[in-house]
Enzyme design. Structure first.
Site, PDB file in Angstrom:
ATOM      1  N   ASP A 110       8.262  -0.736 -89.874  1.00 50.46           N
ATOM      2  CA  ASP A 110       7.424  -0.083 -90.880  1.00 50.46           C
ATOM      3  C   ASP A 110       7.875   1.371 -90.939  1.00 50.46           C
ATOM      4  O   ASP A 110       8.882   1.744 -90.319  1.00 50.46           O
ATOM      5  CB  ASP A 110       5.937  -0.206 -90.524  1.00 50.46           C
ATOM      6  CG  ASP A 110       5.037  -0.233 -91.757  1.00 50.46           C
ATOM      7  OD1 ASP A 110       4.951   0.804 -92.447  1.00 50.46           O
ATOM      8  OD2 ASP A 110       4.439  -1.288 -92.044  1.00 50.46           O
ATOM      9  N   HIS A 143       6.801   1.176 -97.074  1.00 52.02           N
ATOM     10  CA  HIS A 143       6.664   1.039 -95.612  1.00 52.02           C
ATOM     11  C   HIS A 143       8.028   1.181 -94.925  1.00 52.02           C
ATOM     12  O   HIS A 143       8.366   0.433 -94.005  1.00 52.02           O
ATOM     13  CB  HIS A 143       6.013  -0.300 -95.248  1.00 52.02           C
ATOM     14  CG  HIS A 143       4.568  -0.367 -95.663  1.00 52.02           C
ATOM     15  ND1 HIS A 143       3.536  -0.042 -94.817  1.00 52.02           N
ATOM     16  CD2 HIS A 143       3.989  -0.693 -96.849  1.00 52.02           C
ATOM     17  CE1 HIS A 143       2.375  -0.178 -95.458  1.00 52.02           C
ATOM     18  NE2 HIS A 143       2.627  -0.566 -96.688  1.00 52.02           N
ATOM     19  N   GLU A 165       2.084  -2.344-100.993  1.00 53.08           N
ATOM     20  CA  GLU A 165       1.639  -0.966-101.202  1.00 53.08           C
ATOM     21  C   GLU A 165       2.746  -0.021-101.666  1.00 53.08           C
ATOM     22  O   GLU A 165       2.934   1.070-101.105  1.00 53.08           O
ATOM     23  CB  GLU A 165       0.981  -0.435 -99.923  1.00 53.08           C
ATOM     24  CG  GLU A 165      -0.276  -1.218 -99.564  1.00 53.08           C
ATOM     25  CD  GLU A 165      -0.901  -0.786 -98.255  1.00 53.08           C
ATOM     26  OE1 GLU A 165      -2.130  -0.892 -98.147  1.00 53.08           O
ATOM     27  OE2 GLU A 165      -0.166  -0.359 -97.336  1.00 53.08           O
TER      28      GLU A 165
END
Length: 620
Positions: free
Chosen positions: A270, A324, A389
């Site tokens: 991440d 990420h 996201e």
């Protein structure tokens, strides 16, 4: 004896020093033996309680000399009392257990397996694990009477079956229990070795330690036919925000095997860290790992994949992109908004970072990452490409990205950034397909890209599986089902197990509070979320994002709540958590018995006094 004394005298007169040394050693040995004998723990006194089955519940009664010969211990009582077989997860099909047990010898367990030499090591590992589980039942006891019948375990498996562990591996099994004059016999029939493994797991739960008689007992006669309702039954663990040792991951997989969960979804990297060691790009780990020791090497990953395979668990790798992404990419000039502040303008939590889809060399790096991951994870038959996201504000903060988009005649509106995202996904998928040499199913998280009108433009429903993280009641879930997409359910309101703890970027509690109890996990039904499209739900995963957890708190965050998910996905019972409560308490003890630090759910008094703790609603 006289001759020995005379020989000793002659020897001592010849070599007095050696003689003294030998004498001292003999004396020390004798003293040590005496100490061992004096300190030997005597067999424990019998417990004060026995149990009787009354109105489908085990009731605690006093144990005394007048009833000790016929007394029943709590584990034995729970085997037969009530309508539910004491196996977790609850079996789905035929269940018949005659209410009797037979005493077996721990030292008398024998396996009879198919003659398939190519997988002998796999069979041996599965059998050794079972033996260790039986050992764990008596590990903290003294005075075990290792008497009784030998337990013969016979396996029957389709020898032409595929020994690979894949998304659609047949996991059915049939377990039959019988006995002869000197043997207890367990026959396990299955199409695959993994179905047989599940049958062995069930058998381990039908063997109990009777603390009144200090012996192992197994159900004497019975039959269970069993198969899972959902193929995809998983747990997700994020190992980027905090590092988890391989040993802790193995312990997680051990617990998954106990409840027949079959997918370990490994969110391995991440923006916070890049612990995945890559031979082609060592700089990603050099600059991205928290320390040189907090990494996952190719060898450790292959070892974990094989460890999981023995336990019927597939390891599903995820490389989350294009968002990420951050730490580790410092030297590549392929990211946007890396660690940019104020972070809340560019991402959902610090540190920010996204790949820049306009950099041509990026896709060569992605191909290298995919190639090594595909190799490390033993050519998986499904892959997770993340897609979670993505921030258009992050991309729009990059002058390089803006110039590239304007040069193509695009604008800088949301739909244009979605098109940029689609451009990235097409190129990334092309590189993954090149590595895999075939078109594997690809999983992606729900996002703006999975919404109307973008999803069917950029994501082919015959290729992409969508993993739901929004609430189960989100109307966008129904949109995807109506469009024909297959789904994996991880709705955060019931399956995000990191919810309900203190905030870490602000005060108060974290964003998805309140805490989710096992009861809510148990009652979260994928078929209810699916509505009229139940066949499009492949299964479900509980997720543990690691902002506030590491290997020292891993067990209690997952267990026994993940066990509630396991039963929901294996048998999907029509009943609620209330029916399962007494079995859950016994199951939690089984987890602890096997070295899993599962959270306590109630005082132990509730375990010993079945159904006396839950609130009884008026009129019930």
């Amino acid at each position: 004896m006289i001759l020995q004394k005379e020989n000793m005298k002659r020897f001592c007169s010849a070599d007095k020093i050696t003689c003294y040394i030998i004498t001292v050693l003999i004396i020390i040995t004798i003293i040590g033996a005496v100490i061992i004998i004096l300190n030997a723990t005597p067999p424990p006194d019998p417990p004060a309680w026995r149990y009787e089955c009354q109105q489908n519940r085990c009731v605690k009664m006093e144990l005394n000399q007048s009833n000790i010969d016929t007394a029943i211990s709590l584990p034995v009582c729970r085997l037969f009392c009530g309508e539910n077989v004491p196996v977790w997860p609850k079996p789905t099909e035929t269940i018949r257990l005659d209410p009797s047990t037979v005493r077996i010898k721990k030292s008398g367990i024998n396996f009879r397996r198919p003659s398939t030499r190519s997988v002998d090591s796999l069979w041996s590992a599965i059998e050794n694990r079972f033996t260790n589980q039986i050992e764990a039942k008596v590990a903290h006891t003294t005075g075990l009477k290792d008497e009784g019948k030998n337990l013969i375990i016979k396996f029957s498996v389709n020898e032409s079956s595929n020994y690979n562990l894949e998304s659609y591996t047949d996991e059915r099994y049939k377990l039959s229990l019988s006995q002869t004059s000197n043997e207890a016999i367990a026959e396990i029939k299955a199409e695959t070795i993994y179905g047989a493994r599940h049958g062995l797991e069930t058998l381990s739960q039908l063997i109990v330690y009777d603390d009144i008689r200090r012996e192992l007992q197994v159900v004497a006669e019975g039959e269970i036919s069993d198969s899972p309702v959902y193929k995809h039954r998983g747990l997700l663990l994020d190992t980027s925000r905090n590092y988890f040792s391989v040993e802790s991951l193995k312990r997680l997989i051990d617990a998954m095997a106990i409840v027949k969960l079959n997918v370990f979804h490994w969110h391995i990297t991440d923006s916070h860290s890049f612990p995945l060691v890559l031979k082609s790009h060592p700089d990603l780990t050099k600059y991205g790992a928290y320390t040189p020791k907090k990494v996952y090497t190719p060898e450790s990953i292959r070892d974990l994949v094989q460890y999981a395979r023995v336990r019927g668990v597939r390891v599903l790798p995820e490389f989350d992109a294009p968002a990420h992404v951050g730490e580790g990419w410092q030297k590549k000039d392929m990211t946007a908004c890396f660690n940019k502040q104020p972070w809340q303008d560019y991402c959902v939590e610090p540190p920010c970072g996204q790949l820049d889809p306009t950099v041509d060399g990026l896709y060569d790096v992605l191909e290298d990452i995919y190639r090594e991951m595909y190799d490390y994870f033993d050519s998986p038959d499904i892959f997770h490409m993340g897609g979670d996201e993505v921030s258009t504000g992050c991309w729009n903060s990059s002058e390089r990205i803006q110039k590239w988009m304007l040069a193509k005649g695009w604008k800088l509106e949301e739909k244009d950034f979605i098109e940029l995202w689609g451009y990235f996904q097409d190129n990334a998928l092309e590189r993954f397909d090149k590595v895999a040499g075939r078109k594997l199913p690809i999983i992606m998280w729900t996002s703006h890209l999975t919404e109307k009108p973008f999803v069917d433009k950029y994501l082919d429903k015959s290729r992409y599986i969508i993993q739901i993280w929004t609430t189960g009641a989100d109307p966008k879930v129904q949109d995807l089902l109506e469009l024909g997409y297959k789904l994996i359910v991880s709705n955060y309101d019931a399956l995000y197990l990191d919810c309900g703890f203190g905030g870490w970027v602000n005060d108060g509690n974290n964003w998805c509070s309140p805490f989710i109890g096992w009861q809510k996990v148990y009652d979260n039904r994928p078929d209810k979320i699916a509505g009229q499209y139940p066949s499009q739900i492949l299964g479900s995963e509980a997720a543990l994002w690691a902002e506030q957890v590491d290997e020292y708190t891993l067990d209690s965050r997952f267990w026994p709540r993940a066990s509630a998910l396991a039963e929901r996905l294996w048998s999907n019972p029509d009943t609620t958590w209330r029916e399962a409560e007494s079995r859950m308490l016994m199951h939690r003890e089984r987890l602890v018995e096997n070295g899993i630090g599962a959270e306590a759910l109630q005082p132990e008094w509730c375990l010993q006094n079945e159904n006396d703790c839950p609130i009884i609603k008026s009129g019930a």
